[in-house]
Design a protein around this motif. Structure first.
Motif, PDB file in Angstrom:
ATOM      1  N   ARG A  25     -11.018  49.573  69.791  1.00  0.00           N
ATOM      2  CA  ARG A  25     -10.635  49.231  68.415  1.00  0.00           C
ATOM      3  C   ARG A  25     -11.822  48.724  67.581  1.00  0.00           C
ATOM      4  O   ARG A  25     -11.795  48.817  66.363  1.00  0.00           O
ATOM      5  N   THR A  26     -12.829  48.195  68.221  1.00  0.00           N
ATOM      6  CA  THR A  26     -13.962  47.645  67.450  1.00  0.00           C
ATOM      7  C   THR A  26     -15.136  48.607  67.365  1.00  0.00           C
ATOM      8  O   THR A  26     -16.118  48.306  66.689  1.00  0.00           O
ATOM      9  N   ARG A  27     -15.070  49.753  68.027  1.00  0.00           N
ATOM     10  CA  ARG A  27     -16.166  50.707  68.014  1.00  0.00           C
ATOM     11  C   ARG A  27     -16.491  51.154  66.575  1.00  0.00           C
ATOM     12  O   ARG A  27     -17.635  51.173  66.160  1.00  0.00           O
ATOM     13  N   GLY A  28     -15.506  51.493  65.777  1.00  0.00           N
ATOM     14  CA  GLY A  28     -15.713  51.905  64.384  1.00  0.00           C
ATOM     15  C   GLY A  28     -16.309  50.782  63.545  1.00  0.00           C
ATOM     16  O   GLY A  28     -17.131  51.016  62.669  1.00  0.00           O
ATOM     17  N   LEU A  29     -15.880  49.549  63.843  1.00  0.00           N
ATOM     18  CA  LEU A  29     -16.412  48.416  63.087  1.00  0.00           C
ATOM     19  C   LEU A  29     -17.894  48.205  63.379  1.00  0.00           C
ATOM     20  O   LEU A  29     -18.670  47.875  62.488  1.00  0.00           O
ATOM     21  N   ALA A  30     -18.291  48.383  64.614  1.00  0.00           N
ATOM     22  CA  ALA A  30     -19.703  48.213  64.970  1.00  0.00           C
ATOM     23  C   ALA A  30     -20.566  49.238  64.234  1.00  0.00           C
ATOM     24  O   ALA A  30     -21.643  48.909  63.726  1.00  0.00           O
ATOM     25  N   GLU A  31     -20.096  50.485  64.152  1.00  0.00           N
ATOM     26  CA  GLU A  31     -20.841  51.508  63.416  1.00  0.00           C
ATOM     27  C   GLU A  31     -20.920  51.161  61.930  1.00  0.00           C
ATOM     28  O   GLU A  31     -21.965  51.321  61.294  1.00  0.00           O
ATOM     29  N   ARG A  32     -19.818  50.681  61.416  1.00  0.00           N
ATOM     30  CA  ARG A  32     -19.789  50.323  59.991  1.00  0.00           C
ATOM     31  C   ARG A  32     -20.731  49.150  59.706  1.00  0.00           C
ATOM     32  O   ARG A  32     -21.461  49.157  58.709  1.00  0.00           O
ATOM     33  N   VAL A  33     -20.741  48.147  60.574  1.00  0.00           N
ATOM     34  CA  VAL A  33     -21.654  47.012  60.407  1.00  0.00           C
ATOM     35  C   VAL A  33     -23.099  47.496  60.472  1.00  0.00           C
ATOM     36  O   VAL A  33     -23.946  47.077  59.678  1.00  0.00           O
ATOM     37  N   ASN A  34     -23.393  48.397  61.377  1.00  0.00           N
ATOM     38  CA  ASN A  34     -24.740  48.953  61.504  1.00  0.00           C
ATOM     39  C   ASN A  34     -25.139  49.687  60.222  1.00  0.00           C
ATOM     40  O   ASN A  34     -26.258  49.511  59.704  1.00  0.00           O
ATOM     41  N   ASN A  35     -24.230  50.503  59.686  1.00  0.00           N
ATOM     42  CA  ASN A  35     -24.510  51.221  58.432  1.00  0.00           C
ATOM     43  C   ASN A  35     -24.722  50.252  57.281  1.00  0.00           C
ATOM     44  O   ASN A  35     -25.611  50.447  56.441  1.00  0.00           O
ATOM     45  N   LEU A  36     -23.911  49.194  57.224  1.00  0.00           N
ATOM     46  CA  LEU A  36     -24.063  48.206  56.152  1.00  0.00           C
ATOM     47  C   LEU A  36     -25.385  47.450  56.278  1.00  0.00           C
ATOM     48  O   LEU A  36     -26.015  47.122  55.266  1.00  0.00           O
ATOM     49  N   GLU A  37     -25.829  47.197  57.486  1.00  0.00           N
ATOM     50  CA  GLU A  37     -27.120  46.532  57.669  1.00  0.00           C
ATOM     51  C   GLU A  37     -28.255  47.411  57.154  1.00  0.00           C
ATOM     52  O   GLU A  37     -29.180  46.927  56.499  1.00  0.00           O
ATOM     53  N   HIS A  38     -28.178  48.711  57.427  1.00  0.00           N
ATOM     54  CA  HIS A  38     -29.211  49.629  56.920  1.00  0.00           C
ATOM     55  C   HIS A  38     -29.169  49.697  55.391  1.00  0.00           C
ATOM     56  O   HIS A  38     -30.220  49.701  54.743  1.00  0.00           O
ATOM     57  N   ALA A  39     -27.965  49.747  54.824  1.00  0.00           N
ATOM     58  CA  ALA A  39     -27.837  49.793  53.361  1.00  0.00           C
ATOM     59  C   ALA A  39     -28.372  48.505  52.740  1.00  0.00           C
ATOM     60  O   ALA A  39     -29.056  48.536  51.716  1.00  0.00           O
ATOM     61  N   THR A  40     -28.087  47.379  53.376  1.00  0.00           N
ATOM     62  CA  THR A  40     -28.572  46.102  52.854  1.00  0.00           C
ATOM     63  C   THR A  40     -30.096  46.054  52.895  1.00  0.00           C
ATOM     64  O   THR A  40     -30.736  45.600  51.941  1.00  0.00           O
ATOM     65  N   ALA A  41     -30.677  46.536  53.971  1.00  0.00           N
ATOM     66  CA  ALA A  41     -32.140  46.561  54.061  1.00  0.00           C
ATOM     67  C   ALA A  41     -32.727  47.455  52.972  1.00  0.00           C
ATOM     68  O   ALA A  41     -33.733  47.103  52.339  1.00  0.00           O
ATOM     69  N   ASP A  42     -32.085  48.595  52.724  1.00  0.00           N
ATOM     70  CA  ASP A  42     -32.550  49.500  51.667  1.00  0.00           C
ATOM     71  C   ASP A  42     -32.436  48.836  50.305  1.00  0.00           C
ATOM     72  O   ASP A  42     -33.351  48.918  49.484  1.00  0.00           O
TER      73      ASP A  42
END
Length: 144
Positions: A25-42
């Motif tokens: 159930r948390t696998r999708g959330l981990a990917e989303r958090v990872n994507n948000l971290e990259h977007a935040t860095a950008d």
């Protein structure tokens, strides 16, 4: 002892099932958090770049303002001299042709210098307008 072993095995199995369900159930959330971290860095990188460019534009604007403040008295003095010459020529028409020619030459030189100063001030004005537009563009929110 066998009961304890059975109990431990059952508990371990339940723990594995629960862990699997939670991971699933948390696998999708981990990917989303990872994507948000990259977007935040950008976004941070782009914001730093925009702030740097804004500081450069502010420095250029301060320089342009200083140049404008330096030129304004000169323009005012030139206009004053031009007006004084216009008055003196219109009031004293009784001069020999040499004085009239010299006065005309002086007036033409002042008019030429005045035109140059107006051109410089117009350039500074365009530059300030461009800097203002850049500042306005930097202040606009970044589209996602």
């Amino acid at each position: 002892m066998a009961v304890q072993k059975l109990g431990r095995g059952l508990i371990e199995r339940i723990v594995r099932v629960v862990d699997f369900r939670v991971d699933e159930r948390t696998r999708g959330l981990a990917e989303r958090v990872n994507n948000l971290e990259h977007a935040t860095a950008d976004h941070r990188r782009r914001l730093d770049s925009a702030e740097h460019n804004l500081e450069q534009a502010r420095g250029d604007l301060r320089w342009a303002r200083a140049e404008l403040d330096r030129l304004i008295p000169h323009v005012a003095a030139q206009e004053g001299r031009l007006e004084t010459l216009r008055e003196s020529i219109s009031l004293v028409p009784t001069g020999d042709s040499h004085q009239v020619a010299e006065a005309r030459t002086l007036i033409e030189e002042i008019q030429r210098q005045h035109a140059q100063i107006r051109a410089r001030l117009a350039g500074i004005s365009r530059y300030e307008d461009r800097l203002r537009r850049l500042e306005d563009r930097v202040e606009e929110p970044v589209a996602p």
